[in-house]
Scaffold this motif. Sequence first.
Motif, short mmCIF file in Angstrom:
data_model
loop_
_atom_site.label_atom_id
_atom_site.label_comp_id
_atom_site.label_asym_id
_atom_site.label_seq_id
_atom_site.Cartn_x
_atom_site.Cartn_y
_atom_site.Cartn_z
N ALA A 43 -44.41 -7.24 101.07
CA ALA A 43 -43.23 -6.38 101.05
C ALA A 43 -42.40 -6.67 99.81
CB ALA A 43 -42.38 -6.60 102.30
N ALA A 44 -41.96 -5.58 99.16
CA ALA A 44 -41.02 -5.66 98.03
C ALA A 44 -39.92 -4.67 98.36
CB ALA A 44 -41.71 -5.33 96.72
N GLY A 45 -38.83 -5.15 98.91
CA GLY A 45 -37.78 -4.27 99.38
C GLY A 45 -38.28 -3.47 100.57
N ALA A 46 -38.13 -2.15 100.53
CA ALA A 46 -38.57 -1.29 101.63
C ALA A 46 -40.04 -0.90 101.50
CB ALA A 46 -37.71 -0.04 101.69
N ASP A 47 -40.68 -1.24 100.39
CA ASP A 47 -42.08 -0.88 100.17
C ASP A 47 -43.00 -2.01 100.59
OD1 ASP A 47 -41.32 1.55 98.95
OD2 ASP A 47 -41.10 0.54 97.01
N SER A 48 -44.15 -1.64 101.12
CA SER A 48 -45.16 -2.65 101.43
C SER A 48 -46.52 -2.15 100.93
CB SER A 48 -45.21 -2.96 102.93
OG SER A 48 -45.69 -1.85 103.65
N SER A 49 -47.40 -3.10 100.68
CA SER A 49 -48.74 -2.78 100.20
C SER A 49 -49.70 -3.88 100.65
CB SER A 49 -48.75 -2.65 98.67
OG SER A 49 -48.24 -3.81 98.06
N TYR A 50 -50.99 -3.59 100.58
CA TYR A 50 -52.02 -4.51 101.03
C TYR A 50 -52.85 -5.01 99.85
CZ TYR A 50 -50.80 -2.80 105.63
OH TYR A 50 -50.11 -2.48 106.77
N HIS A 51 -53.14 -6.32 99.86
CA HIS A 51 -53.84 -6.92 98.73
C HIS A 51 -54.70 -8.08 99.18
CE1 HIS A 51 -51.34 -4.67 95.92
NE2 HIS A 51 -50.36 -4.91 96.77
N PHE A 52 -55.74 -8.33 98.39
CA PHE A 52 -56.58 -9.50 98.60
C PHE A 52 -55.96 -10.69 97.87
CE2 PHE A 52 -59.62 -6.02 99.22
CZ PHE A 52 -60.14 -6.39 100.45
N GLU A 53 -56.32 -11.89 98.33
CA GLU A 53 -55.76 -13.12 97.78
C GLU A 53 -56.01 -13.25 96.27
OE1 GLU A 53 -55.72 -16.65 100.50
OE2 GLU A 53 -57.15 -17.34 99.00
N ILE A 54 -57.13 -12.75 95.78
CA ILE A 54 -57.47 -12.87 94.36
C ILE A 54 -56.51 -12.08 93.46
CG2 ILE A 54 -59.09 -10.94 94.34
CD1 ILE A 54 -60.89 -12.72 92.53
N GLU A 55 -55.79 -11.10 94.04
CA GLU A 55 -54.85 -10.29 93.27
C GLU A 55 -53.48 -10.93 93.15
OE1 GLU A 55 -55.06 -5.92 94.32
OE2 GLU A 55 -55.93 -6.82 96.11
N MET A 56 -53.26 -12.05 93.82
CA MET A 56 -51.92 -12.62 93.96
C MET A 56 -51.79 -13.98 93.27
SD MET A 56 -51.90 -11.60 98.00
CE MET A 56 -50.88 -12.93 98.47
N SER A 57 -50.55 -14.32 92.93
CA SER A 57 -50.23 -15.62 92.36
C SER A 57 -48.88 -16.07 92.91
CB SER A 57 -50.15 -15.51 90.83
OG SER A 57 -49.69 -16.71 90.27
N ASP A 58 -48.69 -17.38 92.99
CA ASP A 58 -47.39 -17.88 93.46
C ASP A 58 -46.43 -18.14 92.31
OD1 ASP A 58 -48.73 -20.06 92.49
OD2 ASP A 58 -48.53 -21.27 94.30
N THR A 59 -46.89 -17.86 91.08
CA THR A 59 -46.02 -17.99 89.92
C THR A 59 -45.93 -16.67 89.15
OG1 THR A 59 -47.85 -18.79 88.56
CG2 THR A 59 -46.47 -20.47 89.61
N LYS A 60 -44.77 -16.41 88.62
CA LYS A 60 -44.53 -15.20 87.84
C LYS A 60 -45.18 -15.34 86.47
CE LYS A 60 -40.33 -13.57 87.89
NZ LYS A 60 -38.93 -13.26 87.59
N ASP A 61 -45.81 -14.28 85.99
CA ASP A 61 -46.44 -14.26 84.67
C ASP A 61 -45.48 -13.55 83.70
OD1 ASP A 61 -47.96 -14.05 82.40
OD2 ASP A 61 -49.71 -13.20 83.41
N ASP A 62 -44.68 -14.32 82.99
CA ASP A 62 -43.71 -13.75 82.07
C ASP A 62 -44.36 -12.98 80.92
OD1 ASP A 62 -41.44 -14.64 83.45
OD2 ASP A 62 -41.54 -16.61 82.51
N ASN A 63 -45.61 -13.30 80.60
CA ASN A 63 -46.31 -12.57 79.53
C ASN A 63 -46.50 -11.10 79.90
OD1 ASN A 63 -46.56 -14.78 77.83
ND2 ASN A 63 -48.47 -15.44 78.79
N LEU A 64 -46.74 -10.81 81.17
CA LEU A 64 -46.89 -9.41 81.58
C LEU A 64 -45.59 -8.64 81.39
CD1 LEU A 64 -49.06 -9.42 84.83
CD2 LEU A 64 -49.58 -8.39 82.65
N ILE A 65 -44.47 -9.28 81.69
CA ILE A 65 -43.16 -8.65 81.53
C ILE A 65 -42.94 -8.30 80.06
CG2 ILE A 65 -40.67 -8.97 81.74
CD1 ILE A 65 -41.27 -10.82 84.14
N LEU A 66 -43.38 -9.17 79.17
CA LEU A 66 -43.20 -8.97 77.73
C LEU A 66 -44.27 -8.04 77.14
CD1 LEU A 66 -42.39 -12.65 76.72
CD2 LEU A 66 -40.79 -10.75 76.96
N GLY A 67 -45.26 -7.68 77.95
CA GLY A 67 -46.33 -6.82 77.46
C GLY A 67 -47.39 -7.52 76.66
N ILE A 68 -47.49 -8.81 76.84
CA ILE A 68 -48.47 -9.61 76.09
C ILE A 68 -49.76 -9.69 76.88
CG2 ILE A 68 -49.01 -11.88 75.14
CD1 ILE A 68 -46.00 -12.26 74.75
#
Length: 68
Positions: A43-68
């Motif tokens: 869940a992210a706010g009022a939205d929810s979605s389904y994912h496999f464990e391989i798609e997830m991380s417990d740390t934020k990837d700041d490079n994606l935010i920067l477009g790297i």
Amino acid sequence: MHINYTKYTHGDIVYLKTDPDQKPRMVISFSIRPGGVAYYELAAGADSSYHFEIEMSDTKDDNLILGI
């Protein structure tokens, strides 16, 4: 008796590895699929979605935010 282990559990905050905004998402449910594969509802706010464990991380990837 068969025991399954998951990397994440209810209430954990995770990030999708492919999300360019790196929005924090909370694990609200999960199920174990055939072969012991974990499938999570996030869940992210009022939205929810389904994912496999391989798609997830417990740390934020700041490079994606920067477009790297």
